[in-house]
Scaffold this motif. Structure first.
Motif: not given
Length: 215
Positions: A112-124, A158-168
């Motif tokens: 996922g992406s936090e906020p929604e639509g900022f990051v593509r919904t990919k693991y990598s 992003f990374g191994r323990d992150d699924e909901h990629h947060r934009v800072l």
């Protein structure tokens, strides 16, 4: 000429923000000498992508921070929310470690992406370039291939323990400026063991929530 003037402005603001952060972080940052234009050009060829002007400007100041080794076990006072900035060879090494994961769509479930639509919904994604490494496969880095609401060059987790990629922040420059402001307001906390530091937020609030993804 306008592009060059804009790049000079970005470089100057990046330097100013970085110097503010260095002055406010407790401990020795153990900064490396500047990366050369040739090294930055080679890194871009390796990545197959242009780096944003603020990223080039930062590495033109210092090629990251000293990383601890058996020969030199010193720990730098990390300048990215408590984590050390990787040198270019470290950036490329960790980027290479993610090769092949983008093609495994099974890993994308739950992304996922936090906020929604900022990051593509990919693991990598190969457009994610790591700038830090926590020793466990997780990074703060820049996103060169954002989703529809994001901005190329935005700073994300992003990374191994992150699924909901947060934009800072929408850019590395914005991240550094926000970080300096947070440190000036007293959000820097010494490490529990007396080594290093971290960002401190209110109880129950993670430090990443201190940043404004829209700038």
């Amino acid at each position: 000429m306008a592009d060059r003037a804009e790049d000079r402005d970005v470089a100057g603001r990046t330097r100013a923000a970085f110097e503010r952060v260095v002055a406010l972080v407790p401990g020795d940052p153990l900064l490396n000498p500047p990366a050369t234009d040739a090294q930055l050009d080679a890194a871009e060829r390796h990545l197959g992508r242009r780096l944003p002007p603020d990223v080039r400007a930062l590495y033109g100041l210092h090629d990251g921070q000293v990383q601890p080794t058996a020969a030199d076990p010193r720990w730098a006072a990390g300048l990215v929310g408590g984590a050390a900035l990787l040198p270019l060879d470290g950036v490329l090494f960790h980027w290479d470690q993610w090769a092949g994961f983008e093609a495994d769509s099974d890993l994308d479930e739950g992304a996922g992406s936090e906020p929604e639509g900022f990051v593509r919904t990919k693991y990598s994604l190969r457009g994610w370039v790591p700038l830090t490494h926590d020793g466990g496969g997780n990074h703060v880095g820049v996103d060169l291939d954002p989703d529809v609401r994001g901005t190329a060059g935005q700073v994300m987790v992003f990374g191994r323990d992150d699924e909901h990629h947060r934009v800072l922040a929408p850019s590395l420059l914005s991240y550094l400026e926000q970080l300096a402001d947070l440190l000036e307001r007293g959000h820097g906390a010494p490490g529990d063991d007396g080594v290093g530091w971290s960002l401190r937020a209110a109880d129950g609030v993670g430090p990443h929530a201190l940043f404004r993804p829209g700038g």
